[in-house]
Motif scaffolding. Sequence first.
Motif, PDB file in Angstrom:
ATOM      1  N   ALA A  62       0.831  -1.197   0.000  1.00  0.00           N
ATOM      2  CA  ALA A  62       0.000   0.000   0.000  1.00  0.00           C
ATOM      3  C   ALA A  62       0.869   1.252   0.000  1.00  0.00           C
ATOM      4  CB  ALA A  62      -0.931  -0.007   1.215  1.00  0.00           C
ATOM      5  N   LEU A  63       2.033   1.191   0.654  1.00  0.00           N
ATOM      6  CA  LEU A  63       2.934   2.345   0.671  1.00  0.00           C
ATOM      7  C   LEU A  63       3.411   2.669  -0.743  1.00  0.00           C
ATOM      8  CD1 LEU A  63       4.574   4.420   2.341  1.00  0.00           C
ATOM      9  CD2 LEU A  63       6.421   2.715   2.389  1.00  0.00           C
ATOM     10  N   ALA A  64       3.783   1.651  -1.511  1.00  0.00           N
ATOM     11  CA  ALA A  64       4.227   1.887  -2.889  1.00  0.00           C
ATOM     12  C   ALA A  64       3.080   2.435  -3.729  1.00  0.00           C
ATOM     13  CB  ALA A  64       4.758   0.589  -3.491  1.00  0.00           C
ATOM     14  N   HIS A  65       1.892   1.882  -3.539  1.00  0.00           N
ATOM     15  CA  HIS A  65       0.695   2.389  -4.224  1.00  0.00           C
ATOM     16  C   HIS A  65       0.524   3.878  -3.921  1.00  0.00           C
ATOM     17  CE1 HIS A  65      -3.984   1.853  -4.626  1.00  0.00           C
ATOM     18  NE2 HIS A  65      -3.500   2.704  -5.490  1.00  0.00           N
ATOM     19  N   HIS A  66       0.651   4.233  -2.652  1.00  0.00           N
ATOM     20  CA  HIS A  66       0.542   5.639  -2.234  1.00  0.00           C
ATOM     21  C   HIS A  66       1.602   6.498  -2.912  1.00  0.00           C
ATOM     22  CE1 HIS A  66       1.245   9.141   0.326  1.00  0.00           C
ATOM     23  NE2 HIS A  66       2.391   8.625   0.724  1.00  0.00           N
ATOM     24  N   ILE A 116      -5.972   5.291   0.212  1.00  0.00           N
ATOM     25  CA  ILE A 116      -4.829   5.486  -0.672  1.00  0.00           C
ATOM     26  C   ILE A 116      -5.075   6.573  -1.719  1.00  0.00           C
ATOM     27  CG2 ILE A 116      -3.216   4.364  -2.247  1.00  0.00           C
ATOM     28  CD1 ILE A 116      -3.111   3.201   0.548  1.00  0.00           C
ATOM     29  N   THR A 117      -6.027   6.357  -2.614  1.00  0.00           N
ATOM     30  CA  THR A 117      -6.098   7.146  -3.832  1.00  0.00           C
ATOM     31  C   THR A 117      -6.280   8.636  -3.577  1.00  0.00           C
ATOM     32  OG1 THR A 117      -7.072   5.222  -4.917  1.00  0.00           O
ATOM     33  CG2 THR A 117      -7.215   7.317  -6.078  1.00  0.00           C
ATOM     34  N   LEU A 118      -7.338   9.011  -2.886  1.00  0.00           N
ATOM     35  CA  LEU A 118      -7.612  10.435  -2.699  1.00  0.00           C
ATOM     36  C   LEU A 118      -6.623  11.113  -1.747  1.00  0.00           C
ATOM     37  CD1 LEU A 118     -11.493  10.307  -2.744  1.00  0.00           C
ATOM     38  CD2 LEU A 118      -9.980  11.220  -4.495  1.00  0.00           C
ATOM     39  N   PRO A 119      -6.284  10.524  -0.589  1.00  0.00           N
ATOM     40  CA  PRO A 119      -5.262  11.172   0.237  1.00  0.00           C
ATOM     41  C   PRO A 119      -3.926  11.326  -0.477  1.00  0.00           C
ATOM     42  CG  PRO A 119      -6.462   9.539   1.518  1.00  0.00           C
ATOM     43  CD  PRO A 119      -6.884   9.356   0.094  1.00  0.00           C
ATOM     44  N   SER A 120      -3.534  10.328  -1.259  1.00  0.00           N
ATOM     45  CA  SER A 120      -2.249  10.406  -1.966  1.00  0.00           C
ATOM     46  C   SER A 120      -2.289  11.470  -3.048  1.00  0.00           C
ATOM     47  CB  SER A 120      -1.908   9.046  -2.582  1.00  0.00           C
ATOM     48  OG  SER A 120      -1.888   8.035  -1.599  1.00  0.00           O
ATOM     49  N   THR A 121      -3.418  11.586  -3.723  1.00  0.00           N
ATOM     50  CA  THR A 121      -3.571  12.629  -4.739  1.00  0.00           C
ATOM     51  C   THR A 121      -3.438  14.009  -4.102  1.00  0.00           C
ATOM     52  OG1 THR A 121      -4.979  11.220  -6.113  1.00  0.00           O
ATOM     53  CG2 THR A 121      -5.136  13.595  -6.451  1.00  0.00           C
ATOM     54  N   ALA A 122      -4.120  14.201  -2.977  1.00  0.00           N
ATOM     55  CA  ALA A 122      -4.038  15.489  -2.290  1.00  0.00           C
ATOM     56  C   ALA A 122      -2.623  15.763  -1.793  1.00  0.00           C
ATOM     57  CB  ALA A 122      -5.022  15.518  -1.125  1.00  0.00           C
ATOM     58  N   SER A 123      -1.966  14.737  -1.291  1.00  0.00           N
ATOM     59  CA  SER A 123      -0.601  14.898  -0.783  1.00  0.00           C
ATOM     60  C   SER A 123       0.355  15.287  -1.905  1.00  0.00           C
ATOM     61  CB  SER A 123      -0.142  13.597  -0.126  1.00  0.00           C
ATOM     62  OG  SER A 123       1.209  13.658   0.235  1.00  0.00           O
TER      63      SER A 123
END
Length: 825
Positions: free
Chosen positions: A184-188, A380-387
Amino acid sequence: MSVALPFIAFLLVGAFAAYHRLRLAVWVAITAVVLAACWLFGANQAATLVAALLLAAIALPLLLPFVRKPLVTTPLLKFFRKVLPPLSQTERIALETGSVGFEGELFTGDPDWNKLLSYPKPQLTEEEQAFLDGPVETLCRMVDDWQINHVHADLPPELWQFIKDNRFFGMIIPKEYGGLGFSALAHHKVIQKLASISSVVSSTVGVPNSLGPGELLMHYGTPEQKDYYLPRLAAGEEVPCFGLTGPFAGSDATSIPDFGIVCKGEWNGANVLGLRLTFNKRYITLAPVASLIGLAFRMYDPDGLIGDKRDIGITLALLPRDTDGVEIGRRHFPLNSPFQNGPIRGKDVFIPLSQLIGGVEKAGLGWNMLNECLAVGRSITLPSTASGGAKFAAVVVGAYARIRKQFGLSIGRFEGVEEALARIGGKAYATSALSQATAAAVDRGDVPSVPSAIAKYHCTEMGREVASDFMDVVGGKGIILGPRNIGGRAWQASPIAITVEGANIMTRSLLIFGQGAILCHPWVMKEMKAAQNPDFAQAVEEFDENLFGHIGFAISNAVRSLWFGITGAKIGAAPGDDYTRRYFRKLDRYSANLALMADVSMLLLGGKLKFKESLSGRLGDVLSHIYMTSAMLKRYHDDGAPQAEQPLLAWAFHDSVHKIEVALSAALRNFPIRPVGWLMWALVFPWGRRAVPPGDRLSHRVAALLMSPNEARERLAQGVFLTPCANNPGGRIDSYLARAIAAEPVERKFQKALKTSDIEALDFASQLDEGVREGWITADERQQLEELREMTLDAITVDDFDPHELRSAGFYDLPQHRRQPREAA
C-alpha cells in the motif's frame, strides 16, 4: 479543617485512583487505609465515620455481584436496550466490516504512544523504489497536462499503452497473477508522484487499484474468476470500472434501485441459471473506456430458484462490456478535468450466476465486500492525490515567491504572502504524514474504516485550501491556462476530490465520529453486543462486566480532563524527545476530552446523537486532528527527529491543536442539554480556551524554509515530480531557486548602482552594458544577471493563443440536436 480532612482525603484518593485507572477494589482498600489514618491522627471522628459509611455505600453494592447484578445491572440493561439507537443496514455493515488500529487508542483517554512509535517505519522495497525511479518517472516525463486537458480531453494513446505495458493497473494484484504485488505504501507513492504532474493521470491509474473489480476479485473472487480476470487486468488487457452510484442512490448505497432477478436464460448458446439485470449508474470513472464492469445491485429470487430467501440483498457481479443490453453512455465532463467518467445503463441484461463476484456463496454480501474495499481504497487514492498536489505546491510556490519580485523585493518577503506560504507548507506536511500513515495501516493488515474517512476528508479539504492559497500567491501565473500554467488545473479539480467516494459533508458529519465512537470506543461496541444477546441471563453477565468497566473509564477521563486542563498538560510522563514530549502531553489531554465528550453525548442523547450532525462533526474534527497530529509525530520520529523539520511540525501541530479547541468549545457551547455543556466546560476548559493558531514568527520560519534550499524543503519535496523538463513548468521554477538566490547579491549591487547613476539606458541589456563599462559588475556577473532575467521570465510568463486554438471544436461541430442533454434529446 479536621472536619473537612476525611472528605478531602476521600476525594483525592478517588481522583488519584481514577487518573491511574486502579481497580475498584484497590481504590476501596487505599481509601479505607487513608480514612483509618485520619481516624488515628486527629481528624474529626464523626466526619471520618461519615466518609467511611459513604465508602461502604458505594463499594459494597458494586463489589458484591449478587447485589450488583439484580439491583444495578439488570435495570440498566433494560434501559439500555430501550435507548439503544436503531442501526440501518448501511450502518450495521459499516460497523461490522471495519477493524481498529491505533485510532482506538485515541478514544481511551490514555493513548499508548509507545505502541505508535514502535510500528516499523514505512519503507519501500528495492523493487518498488526502482519502479518509482523508472517507469513512474518516465510516465511523468511523457505527460503533457495541457494536451490531455485541452487538446485531447483524454490521455494520448502512447500514455494509455505505456500504463498498460508497465502494469500500472496491476500494482495491487499479486505477482502470481501477473501483477506487481506492491505494498500500500508503494501504491501511495506512485499516486502521489503522478498527482503532482496530472490529476487525470493519477485518477486513471488510481481507480483500478482501489475500489474496483481487481481488488474485489483478490479478496472475494472464486479461483476460476481470479485465474481468468486478474492476469488480464494486470496486463491492461481489461480496463475495469465499477458501477455503484446512481441517480437515486448516492451516499446510501444500500438503497440502490438497480436490481437483478434470478431466472434462466441463454449464455454462450446454453440455457443456464442466471440473473436479468436492470441498472442505471452515473459518475463511473473509466466507464467510457472500460472493457470489464463491476456492478452493485439488489438481487431478488422471486421463484426460489436458489433458495428460500426472496430479497437476497446487495450483490456484486462482473459484466463484460460487450454483454447484450449493456449501454456505455456518453462522457461526463467533471470540472474541466477530463478523466474518463460517464454513465452505464442496462435493461434486462442476462448474465449467468458464475459472473457473481465470489459466486452464489457471496450473493447478498455485496455491501460488506464494498465496505472493506472502500476503506482500503479511500485510504490510498484520494489522500495520496491530495498529498502529491500539496507537496508540489509547497516547493514550487516557495521558489516562485523567492524569484518573483515586486517593489524590488521577493514577494515571499511580504508578510501577507508569508502567511499563505506558511499555510501551504504546514498543510503539505500534514497531508504527507496523514496519507502515509493510512497507507502504513493498510500494510499492517488493518481495514482502516475510521482512518480512511479521516484521511479522505482532511487531505482533500487541505488540498483545496492549499490550491486556494497557491492561486493567491502566483496570481496570473495560476489563472491563465496553457502549457505554462502551474496551478489552474489543480484549482479546478480540487472540488472533485471533495465530492467523490463519500461527499465530505457527509464524511465529516456522519462517518468519522459516528463510526469511530462505536467502532473505536473500548466499551461501547461490547455493550451493544451484550445488549443484543437474546439470552438475557448471559446478556446480564456480559453487560455487567462491560458496563462497570465503562463507568470507571468515564470517571477516569473526567478526572484526567480536569487535571490536564488545570496543569495545561505540562506535567506527566510522555514519550518522545525534549522537543516532542510536550506535544504528546497535549494529545493526552485532548484524548481524555474526546473520550469524556463521547461518553456524555452517547449517554444523554442516545439514539438522537446520530441526528445531531453538527455535534458529531465537531467531535469528528477532534478525533481527526488527534489522529493527524499522531501521524505527524510518528513521521517526525521515523525520520530521526530532524531539527530542520521542527518549524513545519510545529506549524501543523499548533494549527491542529487550535482547531481541536475550537471544535471542543463549539460542541460545548452548543450542547443540546445546556447545563451539561456548562459542567463539561469546567472539566475541559477550567482556565478557558488557551490554544492559539501558529504565530507570525513561526509562519515566517516556515515561509523561509520554502524559499531556500535546505534539508526540510528537500524532504518535503520527496516523492513528487520536479524534473525540470519542457512539460513541467513547476519543476523548472523549482530548479531555478538556488541560482536565483546566488544572483541576489549581484542584483542588489547592480540595482543600487543604477539608482545612483545618471546613465540614460532604459532597456535591460543596455543597462548591463553600462554596468560592465562603469565597473559595477564583472562580465561573469553580467551573465549571472542575464540568466536570472531568463529564469524570472520563464517563471512569470503565461500563454496566449489565437482565438481558434481555444475553440472547443468537438461540441460546436455536432448537429444541433446532438448538443442537447440525453433526456431532452
